[in-house]
Structures are given as C-alpha cells and as structure tokens.
Scaffold this active site. Sequence first.
Site, PDB file in Angstrom:
ATOM      1  N   ASP A 460      -5.576 -15.353 -23.457  1.00  0.00           N
ATOM      2  CA  ASP A 460      -6.740 -15.542 -22.429  1.00  0.00           C
ATOM      3  C   ASP A 460      -7.846 -14.498 -23.147  1.00  0.00           C
ATOM      4  O   ASP A 460      -7.647 -13.744 -23.878  1.00  0.00           O
ATOM      5  CB  ASP A 460      -6.438 -15.083 -21.057  1.00  0.00           C
ATOM      6  CG  ASP A 460      -7.608 -15.420 -20.243  1.00  0.00           C
ATOM      7  OD1 ASP A 460      -8.454 -16.308 -20.245  1.00  0.00           O
ATOM      8  OD2 ASP A 460      -7.554 -14.441 -19.395  1.00  0.00           O
ATOM      9  N   ASP A 644      -4.340 -18.165 -14.718  1.00  0.00           N
ATOM     10  CA  ASP A 644      -3.359 -18.023 -15.822  1.00  0.00           C
ATOM     11  C   ASP A 644      -2.048 -18.110 -15.226  1.00  0.00           C
ATOM     12  O   ASP A 644      -0.883 -18.219 -16.308  1.00  0.00           O
ATOM     13  CB  ASP A 644      -3.477 -16.818 -16.638  1.00  0.00           C
ATOM     14  CG  ASP A 644      -5.055 -16.869 -17.276  1.00  0.00           C
ATOM     15  OD1 ASP A 644      -5.353 -17.945 -17.851  1.00  0.00           O
ATOM     16  OD2 ASP A 644      -5.733 -15.948 -17.463  1.00  0.00           O
TER      17      ASP A 644
END
Length: 751
Positions: A460, A644
């Site tokens: 990420d 996430d």
Amino acid sequence: MSVRQDPDAQVRDMDRPARLSSAAAADLRANVCVDDCGTGFIRFSVSNLRCGGCVATIERVLAARDDVTAARVNLTLRQLLITLPAPETNLSPIIDALAGLGFPVTPVSSLENSGVGGDDEAVISKGLIQALAVAGFGAANVMALSVGSWAGAEGETRTIFHWLSAGIAVPVVMYAGRPFFTSAWAALRGGRVNMDVPIALAVGLTLMLSLFETASGGEHVFFDAAVSLLFFLLVGRTLDHLMRERARSAVTGLVRLAPRGASVCQPDGGLMWTAIEAVMPGDVLAIEPGERVPVDCCIIEGMTDLDRSLVTGESVSVAARPGDILEAGTLNLTGTLAARVLRPANQSFLAQIIAMQGAAENGRGRYVRIADRVARLYAPIVHLMALGTFLGWLAITDGDWRRALFVAISVLIITCPCALGLAVPVAHVVAAGTLLRMGVLMKDGSALERLAEIDSVVFDKTGTLTTGTPLLAGVLIGEADRAGARALARASEHPAARAIARHLEGHADTEAAGVVEVPGNGVEGLVGERRARLGRAPWVGEIALVPAGMKGPVFGYEGRQGVAFALLETLRPGALAAVEALRSGGIPVAILSGDAVARVGRIAAALGVADVTGEASPADKIEWLESRRDRGRRVLMVGDGLNDAPALVAAHVSMAPASASDAGRTAADFILLRDGLDGVPQAWRVARDTAKIVRQNFIAAFAYNLVTIPLAVAGMVTPLMAALAMSASSIVVIGNALRLNGGRQQKGDGE
C-alpha cells in the site's frame, strides 16, 4: 437481518441431540440470512474443533445431506457457514446431526459475533495454561523421584518412591490430561477417532499399568512417562491455541468499529437511542462529532470533515455536505449531521468489509499445518499397530496379557507425535524471538510457512511506503501572513493545519480572536483585527484574492492575496532499501493503493516500481490479489489502512507497520515495530531459514519413528525407554530449532 440467539435453541448435550420446539425452531430460522439471489445461509459457532480431521468430518457429513447445499468450516474462527437449499429449510436435523458427531453448535450473527469465542476462548486458553503448569510441576517432581529407581533402589525404598510418584502422577494426569481425555471421549461418542484418542489411551494405560505394578510390588513403573508425555503435548496444544486466538482478532478488530446503536430522530424533534438492528432504511439519524457512522446513509443537513480511512486508506480528512454518502464505519470529525439511512446494518459497507475478511479467513484455512494433515492418518494407524502388537504378543506368549499390554503401551508411547507436533511450533517460537529482536512481531505461526513461499510483494502507499503524515514544502510567505497562518493553524486539529503549525514554528506568536472552525472548509478568525481564513481555496477565496486553480490549503486576509501551502508525502525510512533488497532476492514488487493515480505514480517513480494500481477500493484489492492467486502467485501484502484489512487477510501472507490502524494491525500476520521497512526483507529471510529448520525437524521425527517403532513392536523397548526416546526426539527437534537464534538473524541485518 438481525440475529437473535435463544438459549433454548442451543445444543447442550452431546449424548442426546437437542430436539427443538416449534417456537425455538422458528426463532432459529430468524438467524438465516438471505442474499440478493434468494439463497439462505446461516453461520454457527462450533465447539470441540481441534484439527483438520474435525474439519474434514463435519464437511464430509454435511456434504452428504440433501438439506445442505454447501458447508465450509473456518478452523481459525471456529465457525461453520452452511448454505441452504431454501431459506425456510428446517435446521433441527442439521443441528442434531452435528451434535451426534460431538460438535454442538450455536448460531451467530454475521455482524455482531463474527469474532465469536471471546469469553469461551479466554476460558480455554486459561485452562490450557493451568494444565501446562500442573503437568510441568508433576513431570519435574516425578522425574526427580525416578532417579532413585534408576540408581538401583530396591525393596521398601523402591516401593516408597513408586507410591510417592503415584501420589503425584494420578492427580496431575487427571487434571492436566483433561483437554485430551474430554476430546477423545467426545470423538468416541460421536463414532469417530481423532488424534487425541491414542494419546488418551497411551497416558491412561501407562498410568493404570504403573498403578498395577506399584500395587503388586513390580520393579518398573512408568509414571514419569505418562506425566512427561502430557507436558510436551500440552506445550504444542497451548501454542497452537494462542496462535489461532491471535488470528481470530483480525475479525474482532473490525467488529469493534460497528456501533451498537444510533440516535434516531423522532417526529416530535427528539432523539431516541435505537439498537443497530432496529435502524431501518428511511430513518433519520443524528451523528455528532467524534462518532462513527453506524450505517450507510446520506447527509440531508449539516457539513463536516470526515475520516474516510476505512474506505480509502488515506488519513487526510475530506469535506462532506448535504447529498454526500456516508459509509458505515466512517468517523465524523467536526460537524453535527442529520443523515437518512440507506441500508440496514447487515448490508452496510462495514458489514461487507467484515464479510470479506471472514471469507478470506476461510480461504486461509486451506493452508493446514502438516501436523493436522498427518493427524487424519495418525490415529487409525497407531491404533491398528498397537492392537496388532497386543494380539501378536498375546499369541507369542501363550496368553500373557501383561506382557502383551506392556509392549502395546510402549508402541503407543513411542509413536506419540511429540516431535512431530513440536517440529512446527517450536521453530516458530524461536523464529518469533529472532524477529522480535529485528523489530518484527509475528502474530500467526503458520504465516512463517507462507512467508517463505512468497514470489511477489505488493505495498500500500499512504502510511506504508510513506509516513502518512503530511509535510509542507518551502513556501514564500511574508512575516505577517506567516504569523496569521500559524495562529489559525494552532486553533485546529485538522492534520493539514497541524502540519502548517509545525512548519511555521520558531516565529513570533500572534493570537487569533473569535476563531471559528467551519466543518468541511477550514478555520476563520480575527488576526490583529483583520479577518482571515485558512482552509480550502474556494472558501478562502470568498474573502481573499485566490487565483483560480490554486490547490492545497490556502491562507488569506480579507481583501489580500492568498498564499497556498503545498502538502508533500515522504517515503518511510528504509522503503527504497527494502524494495531493492526484495528485488535483488528475485521478488518482484508492486504498489496497490486507494489514493489517486498521479500521487501513487510519483511514489512508484521514486522507488523504481513499474507495477502500479491506484484508486483501488477494498473489493478491488481483494480482486487484484485473487487474480494473482488464480495464476499461482503467492503474494505478500504490506498495508496499514482500515480498508486494507480484508486484503491483508486475503493475501498469502501480510504485514503492517506499527502506525497502522487497529484493524490493519489485527488483520496482518506480522507487525513492523520500527519506523523503517527493512523488517520486510529480513522477515522473509528468517522465514526461509525457518522453513528449512521445520523440514529438518520433520525428517528427524519421521526417522525417529522408522527406527524406534520396529524396536517397540519387537518388544525391545519398555514404556520407560519409549518415554525417554520420545523425550529425546523432542529435545533434538528443539535443539535444531534453537539454531535460528544464531547467524545472520541474530545480527538483525538480514545479510
């Protein structure tokens, strides 16, 4: 759909499967959820799940039933998801069948109780630790008393040692052996055999034979073998339980974000606190600053700033106005809102996130530990081997049952999978200590196996590759503007305002009067009797001169030229080195972010990463990972945001920095405790070395069985010798695992 739990509908007695009354059955059907296709499904919490054999038994039995379309057991969460041919399917026969197998079930809600087992699991964990402590105490004392017998004590002295050992061993075995005895008894009553049955037989028969030998004045007793056997087995059982408990917290971390109720506006203008299950589409909610949005809704009145990191993964707040959609779990920062409910709680964005994470955990259950796989064959093979040994020796010795039983017990003990059971958890415990010294916290032991198998890594961006804290570039700003901007910035808790205040530190302070924070726009006040604003460019442009196209936070006095502040992202320490180390090890790197494509591209260019995906929703990230998995790729996901969490669980293995959201940290298999990302390649190297150690341990365990089992069957091994051989194999496994403490891992440099 709300899920109500009626204690009358729960199965309590495994001997007599519960027959549900019509009222209880009707209430149970209220727990059945229906998807958009009209398919019914229900989720149960399952008791007595121990290993892969239990999972296989439940799924096999349910798959053969006409009233079950599909069944999936989640060993980590101890849950069973059943898909029904019709929502109105009678659930009583299914529950009765599971109870008959020795698996009582309790219906759970998909939203409220997705992380079930809190109280029950705490009791189980406490019980295992207490049993381990008692077994350790008993083993130490019985082994000490055995020294006298080994040294050649005879007559009354030897008898006294034997009775003292019995006085310790009997209560220790009765207490510390309960996890194995109860599990074995439940399996036998359900008409099946699990891994605990031969263990219970070996311990029980060893204890009884030792008592018989003691009472009859025999020369050899085996109390030390029985108690030591329990101690080593409880070590593995406790470690396994604690690891699974950690994995369950990945779901409970998200469940805690779900509010239990909401303030619903009444026709008379008042507010009524209503349970979340009773909040229906069309209701109007009042959402105060600091509250999380309870369900998906649309703003009809008010403005605010929102923390949408659950949705986008970005920590920078966004403005919200009437007409904007609010996702459940979003945090309201500054303004009071009135919002109309769009969907019920069990269909909200947060419920979907939880459902995706639960589904990903089910997929993770495919990575069953080798010990669980062996358990499916271990119990029947050992029983047949011990029975064959007993019958064979009974025939050879012309009916000497004592001798035959003596040899059969030796076979049961020497084939105990102690070394096999310790091969994985001991290596993982040692590796966990090594990783901790490197600043990496391991939460799930089985993750080391998966980390050693990875062939690619995806990061990420915000909060992972970057620090997530905005910084400001150098801005040419006059002294008067500087003082005014800092005065307004200090009056706000907005992340951008705090960054501006830090950037302008070290200059003369100026106080702002009449400061008002306008949700979604910025801060306004009087600085030196002049009206000033700090915030979004269009809003500041209402009083100051702000050219079209000016971006970023803007400060301006009324009638004066505005000044823009450029927010910058900074790479996390060690990010470039970590990416290069992975690539040099043959591991390709990609970036998968919910941020804008342009911003993601700038960070990717700085790191030299070509595989880049931006503006990805949580579902997009799951799809991205699944597409790689379908192509046979094993991906390590490194992320930090609430959004996430499902992707972290869906990945082959996952990591999160310590600065990650609570949900991100609980969902990840590893936590990076230091600011840098150098722990990523270091942990990968440790995982590869651990995998080698585990393979060596299994080879040693199997070699031990190949050598000792024929000796035991031939009657050349006594139960005491069998216990010593079993302990020696365990010591070899532990000693081999301790090698992980040396070498490059201890240095912590990964070189």
